[in-house]
Structure formats: structure tokens, C-alpha cells
Design a protein around this motif. Structure first.
Motif, PDB file in Angstrom:
ATOM      1  N   LEU A 171       8.869  20.411   1.264  1.00  0.00           N
ATOM      2  CA  LEU A 171       8.057  19.346   2.778  1.00  0.00           C
ATOM      3  C   LEU A 171       8.365  18.257   2.763  1.00  0.00           C
ATOM      4  CD1 LEU A 171       5.503  22.685   3.878  1.00  0.00           C
ATOM      5  CD2 LEU A 171       7.721  22.363   5.153  1.00  0.00           C
ATOM      6  N   LYS A 172       7.906  18.014   1.752  1.00  0.00           N
ATOM      7  CA  LYS A 172       7.709  16.831   1.603  1.00  0.00           C
ATOM      8  C   LYS A 172       9.441  15.914   1.773  1.00  0.00           C
ATOM      9  CE  LYS A 172       6.418  13.663  -2.284  1.00  0.00           C
ATOM     10  NZ  LYS A 172       6.004  13.517  -3.604  1.00  0.00           N
ATOM     11  N   ASN A 173      10.054  16.175   1.092  1.00  0.00           N
ATOM     12  CA  ASN A 173      10.979  15.213   1.144  1.00  0.00           C
ATOM     13  C   ASN A 173      11.926  15.608   2.670  1.00  0.00           C
ATOM     14  OD1 ASN A 173      11.355  14.844  -1.250  1.00  0.00           O
ATOM     15  ND2 ASN A 173      12.605  16.504  -2.371  1.00  0.00           N
ATOM     16  N   ARG A 174      12.037  16.470   3.155  1.00  0.00           N
ATOM     17  CA  ARG A 174      12.298  16.693   4.689  1.00  0.00           C
ATOM     18  C   ARG A 174      11.450  16.569   5.974  1.00  0.00           C
ATOM     19  NH1 ARG A 174      13.830  22.378   7.288  1.00  0.00           N
ATOM     20  NH2 ARG A 174      11.727  22.642   7.540  1.00  0.00           N
ATOM     21  N   HIS A 175      10.057  15.899   6.093  1.00  0.00           N
ATOM     22  CA  HIS A 175       9.089  15.326   6.583  1.00  0.00           C
ATOM     23  C   HIS A 175       8.247  14.390   6.040  1.00  0.00           C
ATOM     24  CE1 HIS A 175      10.833  18.960   8.866  1.00  0.00           C
ATOM     25  NE2 HIS A 175      10.989  20.122   8.446  1.00  0.00           N
ATOM     26  N   PRO A 176       8.169  13.020   5.756  1.00  0.00           N
ATOM     27  CA  PRO A 176       7.765  12.532   5.108  1.00  0.00           C
ATOM     28  C   PRO A 176       5.988  12.251   6.349  1.00  0.00           C
ATOM     29  CG  PRO A 176       9.335  11.279   5.827  1.00  0.00           C
ATOM     30  CD  PRO A 176       9.684  13.277   6.719  1.00  0.00           C
ATOM     31  N   ASP A 177       6.341  12.984   7.478  1.00  0.00           N
ATOM     32  CA  ASP A 177       4.768  12.357   8.389  1.00  0.00           C
ATOM     33  C   ASP A 177       4.108  13.568   8.174  1.00  0.00           C
ATOM     34  OD1 ASP A 177       5.040   9.976   7.785  1.00  0.00           O
ATOM     35  OD2 ASP A 177       6.294   9.685   9.236  1.00  0.00           O
ATOM     36  N   ILE A 178       4.529  14.020   9.734  1.00  0.00           N
ATOM     37  CA  ILE A 178       3.711  15.290   9.966  1.00  0.00           C
ATOM     38  C   ILE A 178       4.264  16.577   9.786  1.00  0.00           C
ATOM     39  CG2 ILE A 178       2.652  16.485  12.004  1.00  0.00           C
ATOM     40  CD1 ILE A 178       2.013  13.642  12.957  1.00  0.00           C
ATOM     41  N   ILE A 179       3.722  17.323   9.588  1.00  0.00           N
ATOM     42  CA  ILE A 179       4.556  19.008   8.737  1.00  0.00           C
ATOM     43  C   ILE A 179       4.546  19.249  10.525  1.00  0.00           C
ATOM     44  CG2 ILE A 179       4.892  20.786   7.763  1.00  0.00           C
ATOM     45  CD1 ILE A 179       4.879  18.761   5.892  1.00  0.00           C
ATOM     46  N   PRO A 180       6.095  19.827  10.677  1.00  0.00           N
ATOM     47  CA  PRO A 180       5.800  20.170  11.706  1.00  0.00           C
ATOM     48  C   PRO A 180       5.607  22.084  12.583  1.00  0.00           C
ATOM     49  CG  PRO A 180       8.174  19.949  11.300  1.00  0.00           C
ATOM     50  CD  PRO A 180       7.403  19.307   9.928  1.00  0.00           C
ATOM     51  N   THR A 181       5.635  21.998  13.798  1.00  0.00           N
ATOM     52  CA  THR A 181       5.207  23.548  13.904  1.00  0.00           C
ATOM     53  C   THR A 181       6.436  24.950  13.296  1.00  0.00           C
ATOM     54  OG1 THR A 181       5.805  23.996  16.135  1.00  0.00           O
ATOM     55  CG2 THR A 181       3.910  22.833  15.621  1.00  0.00           C
ATOM     56  N   ILE A 182       6.215  25.819  13.474  1.00  0.00           N
ATOM     57  CA  ILE A 182       6.955  26.958  12.755  1.00  0.00           C
ATOM     58  C   ILE A 182       8.109  26.658  13.783  1.00  0.00           C
ATOM     59  CG2 ILE A 182       6.351  28.916  13.373  1.00  0.00           C
ATOM     60  CD1 ILE A 182       8.468  27.859  10.091  1.00  0.00           C
ATOM     61  N   ARG A 183       8.206  26.317  14.986  1.00  0.00           N
ATOM     62  CA  ARG A 183       9.025  26.610  15.833  1.00  0.00           C
ATOM     63  C   ARG A 183       9.440  25.457  15.952  1.00  0.00           C
ATOM     64  NH1 ARG A 183       5.278  28.624  21.631  1.00  0.00           N
ATOM     65  NH2 ARG A 183       5.503  30.697  20.844  1.00  0.00           N
ATOM     66  N   GLU A 184       8.729  24.158  15.744  1.00  0.00           N
ATOM     67  CA  GLU A 184       9.506  22.665  15.527  1.00  0.00           C
ATOM     68  C   GLU A 184      10.562  23.178  14.628  1.00  0.00           C
ATOM     69  OE1 GLU A 184       6.891  19.596  17.342  1.00  0.00           O
ATOM     70  OE2 GLU A 184       6.588  19.783  15.502  1.00  0.00           O
ATOM     71  N   MET A 185      10.388  23.123  13.447  1.00  0.00           N
ATOM     72  CA  MET A 185      11.538  23.710  12.577  1.00  0.00           C
ATOM     73  C   MET A 185      12.606  25.023  12.753  1.00  0.00           C
ATOM     74  SD  MET A 185       8.880  24.385   9.176  1.00  0.00           S
ATOM     75  CE  MET A 185       7.938  22.862   8.210  1.00  0.00           C
ATOM     76  N   GLN A 186      11.795  25.563  13.031  1.00  0.00           N
ATOM     77  CA  GLN A 186      12.973  26.640  13.378  1.00  0.00           C
ATOM     78  C   GLN A 186      14.363  26.193  14.694  1.00  0.00           C
ATOM     79  OE1 GLN A 186      10.306  29.917  15.071  1.00  0.00           O
ATOM     80  NE2 GLN A 186      11.801  30.782  13.631  1.00  0.00           N
ATOM     81  N   ALA A 187      13.411  25.056  15.276  1.00  0.00           N
ATOM     82  CA  ALA A 187      14.728  24.526  16.628  1.00  0.00           C
ATOM     83  C   ALA A 187      15.771  23.522  15.958  1.00  0.00           C
ATOM     84  CB  ALA A 187      13.716  23.806  18.304  1.00  0.00           C
ATOM     85  N   GLU A 188      14.271  23.066  14.798  1.00  0.00           N
ATOM     86  CA  GLU A 188      14.767  20.944  14.559  1.00  0.00           C
ATOM     87  C   GLU A 188      15.870  21.411  13.064  1.00  0.00           C
ATOM     88  OE1 GLU A 188      15.829  18.624  16.961  1.00  0.00           O
ATOM     89  OE2 GLU A 188      14.347  19.201  18.070  1.00  0.00           O
ATOM     90  N   TRP A 189      15.453  21.994  12.334  1.00  0.00           N
ATOM     91  CA  TRP A 189      15.801  21.971  10.986  1.00  0.00           C
ATOM     92  C   TRP A 189      15.628  23.531  10.775  1.00  0.00           C
ATOM     93  CZ3 TRP A 189      11.784  18.712  12.721  1.00  0.00           C
ATOM     94  CH2 TRP A 189      11.445  17.505  12.951  1.00  0.00           C
ATOM     95  N   PRO A 190      16.473  23.770  10.416  1.00  0.00           N
ATOM     96  CA  PRO A 190      16.910  25.730  10.659  1.00  0.00           C
ATOM     97  C   PRO A 190      17.544  25.799   9.832  1.00  0.00           C
ATOM     98  CG  PRO A 190      18.681  25.020  12.687  1.00  0.00           C
ATOM     99  CD  PRO A 190      17.928  23.564  12.575  1.00  0.00           C
ATOM    100  N   GLY A 191      17.317  27.170   8.765  1.00  0.00           N
ATOM    101  CA  GLY A 191      17.889  27.153   7.550  1.00  0.00           C
ATOM    102  C   GLY A 191      16.903  27.663   6.430  1.00  0.00           C
TER     103      GLY A 191
END
Length: 581
Positions: free
Chosen positions: A212-232
Motif C-alpha cells: 500500500l505504501k509503495n502503490r499509494h503515496p498519498d490517500i489510500i483509496p476505497t476498496i471499490r476504487e482499488m478493484q476498479a483501478e488497481w485490480p490484482g
């Protein structure tokens, strides 16, 4: 200026426009006032629009001259405010219903009008705008107090439950965050490459944090946003095995995780609701005072004088006020640079849509209190988790001030300093409010009970000259009693103040301060008097009543005192105990 424009647009076609505009300007710029919150000005203009302006429209007074506003006109306004139906907006019909406005709403709308009149009267250049026949009613709303909803203080039991619940959550969050921060300050921890898919992160929470630290240097997004933008794999692992709340806790607070911290600071400070929520970082400073370093909060009070709360600095205790604020500032460092206008607010969080908000932005011009709903939702969930009844901050504040009132002996100055107020209404409430009446009733009842016992005991039991820290209702000087109106001693009646003079050491309700030299002196004095009573008291009574008392003193109570306490007691000079009967 915004509210002045709104008012100008409303009255510019009326012959009375100068009356309203000049009155508002004089009121708004009164140098003696403490007004600095934009809501005060919007409430004033809104109060005129929903009160006196509606009255003028309903009675076809829009084209009158200001000099026609006389005593008769004002009396008609007061009667109309008390009885007329509200002019409802479409969105308000379902929630408010039809019918007259609330009594105190009508009173507030009249007071806005009165304040404008008073402002005009205070300026000689505006005298031509006022009718010489204008005389305002002395008390137009005499029943305001009966219609008001008075704040009730919480019970001691509930107050302690709220405190314990807040401490539990704050301690858990601080511990969890420091553990996570220590992981992120160490060496990089990769996912388990011997597993496949989301299993690479399963049972490997440090790898999740690093991901999470490396992928999101600012705000940690919601789980829905993660599934849409950063699936994996990482996103699937968070959803399936961890929860986004736990995974993001050390990176940013939510309204729910931040709530117990602010709640605990309310308990510490008895601050006004808005004053603490809008505390800014630059309003926090370290100062010298009371012989050491202290942290000071300079709290803003929109409708009154600003005030300060200060606490001794204790960096060893994670629950101290300074430690909590320092933790929150560190906790919010990632999201603060994205907070925009809110970056200076101490208490900020990320909401469910990935936006940064404070709990209240009402002190900023043009800003509404968008986040108040987040506070209410967090409070509701906090009460649900800990099985607590609903409460509000002003009840918590009133309860804390009540404790201060009791500890200070009902001292007005102590109450004034603790509450941060000097207004006439609050001072009046200090002397005439429900809590004040209750305290004085208790004090009067205690005095009357003691006076009654002094009479019935023929002067044997009295509390004159006794230590102020002891229980004055206990039957023996130096002792305290858990239930002095329900004594188990022989000859005592339930509901009547105990008069078993000298028998307290053998009573299960008795309490003795074993750190007090005064209490030791009184205990020794009683033991000596029991020895002397053997010569002047009937033997049967002495053996039945006071021999067990002497035994309890010798075998238990006198052994509880330290050598230092005994030495200090030798220096005391206490008044005579009196003969036992």
C-alpha cells in the motif's frame, strides 16, 4: 459583505431600506461585540427574513416608512410571531409540518429585530429613522425558559463508561499504528512468492503495508476504487483476508477511527463543541506555567471570548493530551498536504469518497459543516459497539463542569475558568440552574440532618471544627460512611441519619483515609476514649458495644497507617471527642 448584499437585494425597493441596511451595518461592526463567525451574520439576516420581513409581507407593510414602526406595530409583530404559521419552503414541509413556529424560534427572530433597533438607537446620526413613539416591550417572551430544552448531565456511571470506551479504542489504535510504522521504517518486506494469487499476502500483513505504501503515496483509496483501478493480488488479499479499514489505519484516519481521540480530549478539556473540533495546528503551543512545561490550546469561541486550555506535558503517557495531539498530527501527515483549505485543522480524516475533511469547518467563511454527518455517524457506531445510550458533547461538557463545581465547593470563578465563559446567562445558570439547585438542596439537607442529630444527641455529635475533607454525615469525627441513612448498627432506623457515636470502626459501612494524619489522630483519640469509658459507662453496654470497637481498632484500622503518617499526626491538635454513651 455577502450577507449585506443578500439583505440589500431584499429591501432595496422598500422605503425602509436605509432603516434595515444602516441598522445591520451598525450591528455587524459594533466594536464591543465578539462577533467573528460568518454564521452569526447569516443567522441574523435569515432571522430578519423569516421573522419581521414575513410579518411585513403578511400585513402589506412593505411600503411603510420607518417612522411608522412604533410601539403598536412592534406589539403586533410579537403577537404575530407567537401565533402565525411558518412560511415553509418545499423541502421543509415534510420535516417541520405546518403550524406556528416554535416559541424560542419566535423569540430569536424578535431579538434580531430588537438588536437592529438598539444599534440604530446607539447612533445619533440614525435617530431620524426611528419613530419617537417607538417603545419596545420589556419582556415580550416571558416563558422562554419553560419552552427551552435544558441540557441534562450524564450519570457518573455512564460518564465513566464513555471514558473507558474512549481510552480502550485510543490505546488500541495508537498501539496498532506504532507497530505498523515500525514495520514501514524497517527493511522492505515482499510478498510470499512461494504462493500464488492473493495468497502471496495472506498471513503477511507487513507485505500488505509495504504494498500500500509503495502503490499509494498519498490517500489510500476505497476498496471499490482499488478493484476498479488497481485490480490484482494485493487488492484481493485486502478484500478477502484483511479489510480496508485495518490495512489503511496507520496511513490515515477515518471519521470513526478519529472519533474516540477527539472524544477523549473533550473529556479532558470540557471545551465547547465547535471550539475543539475547529482547533488549528497553529493554535497549539508549548508554554511555561505552574512550574513546568505545558501544552496550550488557544480555543476560538465564535459567539464569545476566546479561551485557553493547558495541560502538563507528559510524553511517557500515550493518553496525555499533548501525546494524543502529537500522535494525531503525525497520523494525518500523509493526507494533510491534500486537505486544501482544511490543512491547518488538527482533526482531519478521509471520508468514504476519498476526500479529506475536518469534523467541522464552520469557522471558515463560505464553508458549511459538511462533516457533521460524519461525526454523528461515528458517534452512533461508537455507542453501538460499546452498548452505550446516545449522548452529545454538551452533555459530556456539562457533566465535567458539574464535577468541577462539586470539587471547587460551588465556586463561581472556578466554574467560569473551566467553562471558558463570562456571559450573564451562564453565570445566572450557575446560580439558578438545575445542577445548582440540586447541589444547594444537598448542602441544605446535609446541614439540616446534622442539626437534627445534634439536637437529638443532646450535643454529643457535632461537626464544628472538624476537618473539611471528612464526611460530615458520619457519626464519628474522622470517619466516612458509605450509607449513613441506612446504618446496620443496633438501635438505628432506616431513613434516619445514623447517630451511633463512636461505633464507626465496627460498622461495615465505615471508611477511613489511611493516608491522613488527621484520621489517625481521631482513631487513636477514639481508642483512648473507649479505655476511659470503661470507668464511667455501664459494663454491659461497654462490653457489648465498645469492646468490639476497640478490638477492631487494635487488630485492623490502626495497623493500616504508615510510620510517616503516625509521625505527622503527633503534630496535630484536634478538638475533644466527647464522652461515649
Amino acid at each position: 459583505m455577502q450577507q449585506l448584499e443578500i439583505l440589500r437585494n431584499t429591501v432595496q425597493e422598500w422605503p425602509t431600506s436605509d432603516f434595515w441596511l444602516q441598522g445591520y451595518v451598525l450591528w455587524a461592526n459594533d466594536p464591543k461585540s465578539k462577533r467573528k463567525n460568518h454564521r452569526q451574520f447569516s443567522n441574523f439576516v435569515g432571522g430578519l427574513q423569516n421573522g419581521v420581513f414575513e410579518f411585513m409581507e403578511a400585513h402589506d407593510y412593505l411600503q411603510i416608512q420607518s417612522t411608522e414602526i412604533d410601539t403598536k406595530w412592534v406589539n403586533a409583530l410579537v403577537d404575530w410571531l407567537k401565533t402565525a404559521d411558518r412560511k415553509l419552503k418545499k423541502r421543509a414541509i415534510s420535516s417541520l409540518g405546518e403550524g406556528p413556529r416554535a416559541y424560542n424560534t419566535a423569540r430569536r427572530q424578535y431579538l434580531y429585530f430588537k438588536a437592529l433597533i438598539d444599534a440604530l438607537r446607539g447612533n445619533a446620526r440614525c435617530s431620524h429613522l426611528l419613530s419617537p413613539k417607538l417603545k419596545l416591550p420589556r419582556i415580550p417572551f416571558p416563558d422562554a425558559e419553560e419552552h427551552g430544552k435544558r441540557t441534562k448531565r450524564l450519570s457518573d456511571e455512564l460518564w465513566l463508561k464513555i471514558y473507558d470506551a474512549a481510552v480502550e479504542e485510543v490505546t488500541e489504535t495508537i498501539t496498532t499504528c506504532y507497530e505498523s510504522w515500525n514495520i514501514l521504517e524497517g527493511d522492505f518486506i515482499a510478498p510470499d512468492e512461494n504462493r500464488a494469487g492473493s495468497g502471496r499476502f495472506r498471513n503477511n500483513f507487513p507485505a500488505v503495508l509495504w504494498g500500500l505504501k509503495n502503490r499509494h503515496p498519498d490517500i489510500i483509496p476505497t476498496i471499490r476504487e482499488m478493484q476498479a483501478e488497481w485490480p490484482g493480488d494485493l487488492t484481493n488479499a485486502i478484500k478477502e483476508h484483511i479489510s480496508i479499514y485495518r490495512a489503511s489505519l496507520c496511513f490515515q484516519p477515518t471519521a470513526r477511527s478519529l472519533f474516540p481521540f477527539v472524544l477523549l480530549l473533550y473529556i479532558y478539556s470540557q471545551a465547547n463543541t465547535g471550539s475543539l473540533r475547529t482547533l488549528r495546528i497553529n493554535d497549539i503551543a508549548e508554554i511555561e506555567g505552574f512550574g513546568g512545561q505545558r501544552v496550550a490550546w488557544y480555543l476560538s469561541k465564535p459567539r464569545g471570548s476566546d479561551y485557553t486550555r493547558s495541560f502538563p506535558i507528559d510524553r511517557e503517557d500515550i493518553l496525555s493530551p499533548n501525546a494524543i495531539v502529537e500522535f494525531i498530527i503525525h497520523w494525518t501527515r500523509r493526507i494533510r498536504r491534500l486537505a486544501g483549505d482544511y490543512r491547518e485543522f488538527t482533526f482531519i480524516f478521509v471520508n468514504n469518497w476519498g476526500n479529506v475533511f475536518p469534523f467541522s469547518a464552520s469557522s471558515m467563511p463560505g464553508k458549511k459543516t459538511e462533516a457533521c454527518g460524519h461525526w454523528l455517524s461515528a458517534a452512533k457506531d461508537f455507542c453501538r459497539v460499546h452498548s452505550l445510550p446516545h449522548f452529545v458533547i454538551k452533555e459530556l461538557r456539562l457533566t465535567g463542569l458539574h464535577v468541577i463545581r462539586e470539587r471547587s465547593g460551588d465556586d463561581l470563578l472556578a466554574h467560569k475558568v473551566a467553562s471558558g465563559t463570562s456571559t450573564e446567562a451562564v453565570i445566572k445558570d450557575h446560580y439558578e440552574g438545575e445542577d445548582a439547585k440540586l447541589i444547594r438542596s444537598q448542602q441544605l439537607g446535609e446541614a439540616m440532618a446534622n442539626q437534627s442529630r445534634w439536637i437529638t444527641s443532646n450535643g454529643r455529635i457535632h461537626q464544628r471544627g472538624n476537618n473539611l475533607s471528612e464526611d460530615l454525615l458520619a457519626a464519628t469525627p474522622g470517619w466516612n460512611c458509605l450509607d449513613c441513612f441506612n446504618s446496620p448498627r443496633p438501635g438505628q432506623k432506616p431513613g434516619r441519619l445514623c447517630d451511633a457515636f463512636g461505633e464507626c470502626p465496627a460498622c461495615p459501612h465505615s471508611v477511613l483515609d489511611t493516608d491522613s494524619p488527621y484520621c489517625f489522630a481521631r482513631a487513636v483519640q477514639l481508642r483512648n476514649e473507649i479505655t476511659d469509658a470503661f470507668d464511667y459507662m455501664e459494663y454491659e453496654r461497654w462490653a457489648k458495644v465498645f469492646s468490639p470497637v476497640a478490638k477492631r481498632l487494635d487488630e485492623y484500622w490502626l495497623n493500616l497507617f504508615s510510620d510517616e503518617c503516625i509521625e505527622a499526626a503527633r503534630l496535630l491538635n484536634v478538638n475533644d471527642l466527647g464522652r461515649l454513651t
